[in-house]
Every structure is written in C-alpha cells, then in structure tokens.
Design an enzyme around this catalytic site. Sequence first.
Site, short mmCIF file in Angstrom:
data_model
loop_
_atom_site.label_atom_id
_atom_site.label_comp_id
_atom_site.label_asym_id
_atom_site.label_seq_id
_atom_site.Cartn_x
_atom_site.Cartn_y
_atom_site.Cartn_z
N PRO A 64 0.83 -1.21 0.00
CA PRO A 64 0.00 0.00 0.00
C PRO A 64 0.86 1.26 0.00
CG PRO A 64 -0.67 -1.56 1.72
CD PRO A 64 0.64 -2.03 1.19
N GLY A 91 2.76 4.52 1.17
CA GLY A 91 3.29 5.00 2.44
C GLY A 91 3.90 3.94 3.32
N GLY A 148 6.90 2.45 2.64
CA GLY A 148 8.35 2.53 2.60
C GLY A 148 9.00 1.78 1.47
N GLU A 156 -22.98 10.38 20.67
CA GLU A 156 -21.64 9.84 20.92
C GLU A 156 -21.61 8.96 22.18
OE1 GLU A 156 -19.50 10.03 18.72
OE2 GLU A 156 -20.49 11.54 17.47
N ASP A 190 -22.67 6.30 9.83
CA ASP A 190 -22.77 5.05 10.61
C ASP A 190 -23.60 4.02 9.87
OD1 ASP A 190 -21.32 6.32 12.61
OD2 ASP A 190 -23.14 7.04 13.62
#
Length: 617
Positions: free
Chosen positions: A206, A208, A210, A432, A508
């Site tokens: 994927p 990012g 390295g 929440e 959601d």
Amino acid sequence: MSIKKKPKFPKSNQIGNILLAIAGAILIGNWVIPELTKPKIPRVPYSFFIKQVEDGQVQAVLVGDNEIRYQLKPQGDNPPQVFATTPVFDLELPKRLEDKGVDFAAPPPPKNAWFRTLLNWVIPPLILVAAFQFFMKRDPQGSISLNKSKAKVYVEGESEKITFEDVAGVEEAKAELAEVVDFLKNPQRFTEIGARIPKGLLLVGPPGTGKTLMAKAVAGEAGVPFFSISASEFVELFVGTGAARVRDLFEQAKKKAPCIIFIDELDAIGKSRSGGGGFQSGSSDEREQTLNQLLTEMDGFGVGDETVIVLAATNRPEALDAALLRPGRFDRQVLVDRPDLAGRRAILGIYAKRVKLGEDVDLEAIATRTPGFGGADLANLVNEAALLAARNHRKTVAQQDFYEAIERVVAGLEKRSRVLSDKEKKIVAYHEVGHAMVGALMPGGGKVAKISIVPRGVGALGYTLRMPTEDRFLMDEGEFREQIATLLGGRAAEEIVFDRVTNGASDDLRRATNLAERMVITYGMSQVLGPLAYEQGGKPNFLGTGDGNLRRPMSEKTAEAIDSEVKEIVETAHRQAIDILKTNRELLDEIALKVLATEVIEGEELQQLLDRVQKPA
C-alpha cells in the site's frame, strides 16, 4: 599577486553562440534596419486613390502585388506628394489610368534579389538548426534533450546514505532483499556455483509503507550507484520518447554497473495490454512502445558482465502486464506491508530520534493506538506531535502531543469556531455516548478511549475514539455483529431520548450496511445462503477500495435473499443497541450531561463510567 584566469567555455558552446550571433545580425541587417530606415509614406484608402485618379490629380503610379504607390501632380512650388494604398482586385484600373493619361508601371526588381532571398530565407534557418545541434551536444541532460533519461543518480558519498538500519517494520522484506545486497557485494560467490540472482524485483504494498526507502536502503547497503525515476517520467507527448529514455537509462546504468535502477509507480507504463484495464486510446502508442522497450532491456541487459538490478514499486500489482511478471523480468515480488505492533514501535523509535522527547513519552502505548498506520503515517505523526509541542511553546514533545496528533490524523482538526445550538449539542452528546456505551459491552472493536462533542474534520460534529488493544487479522461473525451494533448505538440513543432521528447517523448507517453486506456476499456468514461467495470475481481488491458494485451477476431470487440477510443482520444489531441503552438509561443521561458540561471525557473518568454499563437481562 595571482591573476585568476577566465574560465574557458566548451568549444561547442562558443560555436553555437557565434552562429546565433550571425543569424541575429542577418535578421537585424535585412529586416529590422530596413523597416526602421525606410521613409514613412502616408497611406490612404483605395477609394480615395480612385477618386484622385478620376479628378486628374495623379501623375504617376507604381502598381505592386502588395502595395500601390502614386505621385500627385505638383501644386505650385511645392514638391509632388507621394501616397500609398493597398491594392484590391480591380481589372478596370489600367483602363482608368490610360484614360486619364497617368503613367503607370510595375516596381523594378530589387538589386541582388537572389542574394537577399538567400540571406532572408535560407541562411538563418540553417544557422538556427546548426546552433540547436550544438546546444544538444553541449547539454545532453537538459530540457531540450527529449530522448535523455531523467533519472536521478545517487552515488555513495555524494548524498545521504540510507541503510537497513533506517528501515523498520518490514523485517521479512529486508531479509528478502539482503540476498540482493549480498549478490552486489560478492557476485562471484553466486556465479561460481552457477546461481543466477533475479534481475528484477517488484516491491508491492500500500502507499506509504516505505517501498522507495527500502530500495534506497538496498543501494546504501551494497554501496552501489542508485538510479531513481518515476515511470510517468518516461511518457511524453511525442511517440517514441519514452522508449528512447528507457534505452538511455539502461545505457547509463551499464556504464556504472554494478548498480540499481529503481522505477516507482511501475503501473504508469506497465498496465496490462489486454482487456479493459489496458491502455486507452490517444496514449496507447507511446505507453506500449515504452513498455515494450522496458521488456526488451530487461531481457537483454544481462548479456555480458554488467550487473544491473531493477527494483520497481507499485500498489496495483493486479493491473500489471503479464509479460512484466514472467521469469527473467520481475519474477520475484516482495511484499512491503503495513507494520504490526512491534514494527510500529521500531519505526516510531527511528523517527523519534529526530525530535526532543519528554520523560513521559511511551512509544509502546503510541504504537498500540496506531493500528493500520504505515511508515509515512508514523513519520507524519511524529512531526505533527513536534509541531503541537512547538505551538504550545514547550521544549520537548509530551505524550499528550502524540495523542492529540493521532486524533488530528484520524479525525481531522478541531473546529471550535463551529458554533452548535444547545439542541444540536445535546443530540450530538447523546449520539456519541450511545456509541461509547454500546461499544463498552462489545470488546471486538477495541476499547473506548475518548468521547468528544468538539467538531472535527469535514463533517464530524463529535466523535467516539476507540483504540484497539491488539493487532487483529481475523474476526468471527460475532465480532462483526458487535461492530455493527456499536455503529448503530448513536442512532439508537437518538431514538430513545428524542423519539426521532437526525441525519447525523448517515455515515454510521453506510458503514454498518457495507459491513453486513461483506459478511453475506464475501465471508459466507449467512445461515440462509450458506458458505458461498457472491462478490464479483476476477478483480483483486489489494488496497481495500473495491468496485462500486461488489456483487457478481445472480438471479433475482438470490439478490432478494442477500438483501433480506443484510437487513436482518443490521436490524438485529440495532435492536441489540436499543436494549443496551434502555437497560442503562440513567447512566446514559449521566454521561451525556457530563459531556455537555466538559465537551470531552477521557482517561480514568471515562473508564469508571463505562464500567458501570450493564448487559440487558
């Protein structure tokens, strides 16, 4: 006293400047100066010229292709006036001039007309072409050299050296590439036994994680030159330029062998040439020629003693052409995946050395809170924490700075300037808290760490932060259902307290429905449909993005059964969330009032409240 000598310019540079100077002199001498020095003759409309002819005022006329000049009859002692006009297609003009007794003729040809034509139209282009050739030889790597490779070359000692010590979290990939380093350092040990090292290695993973850093580390460990280029830099407007740049890149690499060529984003030129995922019209010729040349070079550059290893990176291996992946080319794939807990801890240790850490910083706790983060994400996290510490005028980075940086990366920036009404704040608080209370009894999704009603990011008016307690790679059906129930806890709280729902639960609902659909069509977690996969086949989903339509072609009856199963899973989780909140209604009000008063609850205070949540009877 020593006198510094003036630097000598290359001979090609001097000749090119001389040729340009000659061309400029010819241009000025034949075009600019004559235009500036010729007399200014007033111009009149053609109709006015005809009127003057009819009135008998014109004495003589010179009729040219682009201009008519005429002289009026003298008036007294004044010299005769000369005017000019633009000719039009008029077959009656000679007869009119004869009738009025006007002398007319064509303008005489200029002296040395052939020489002026040569100077104006033949010699300047030749000089410009010669000068362009000299500049091409003088600047082989410049912007005017379209066929030259644009690869950046890193040589040991000329740039910062990167080794395997600078790379963490991908130990399996490092072990795989260590063999390449050993071959570059001691090739005779392999050749004596008859072994052949793979000439092409494909780093897959994927974004990012390295891949580029890993390729640089291989070059740094081996101590060999490193050519770095993006595949998109091969492609230009002109057909054939990409193939020429590939040839030039490998020619340069052979001269510096042993060395490494690194091609980033290989799928830019290496897409499959068959089917719908291949080249598109308009760019097909250039991309296909570039790919064909790369395939040819990877077959041919191994002839002789040149040791050139090609590393390439992509996050879309399923889109690559099959010819690239056959033995002899990129026949070995190395997965550079997102790091696990130990890998994230090691990566944080590398980047944390670049900032001043406070005594309270616990990198192990930070690594636990960052599942799914890649190397680039963790580097950005450390930098964000350092920026927060500097913004608050602290000398060191504290643990709280890292926690705040995690929230900034995951949920976005706080938007305290966004003012909510008291009614909206109350709805957000209960929403929440509903997530948190249901999640407290559903350990499959992690531990609830924070409740906030401070708006963040693009559309979040509040959020509930859940942190995993460990890295998970497998989940059972019960844990998926627990996640769906937690996602629906906010909507359930709105229904119980306000007896109505808002649009705040839209995200959601979308996530819960998608998760339930994957349970049915991908994971076979349906008692009615059985262990069958109904998702679209033949389209790998490496990055988890997927296609818009996951379902393969199926009968109407099967589609209805899938929809019914998805609905049953979501509705069951919804009823479960309502039962939990109704059982703990008093605690729901208590926590919501605390959130309204402080806007944020976290830490031990939150855990003590959530520990009081009871399961329904």
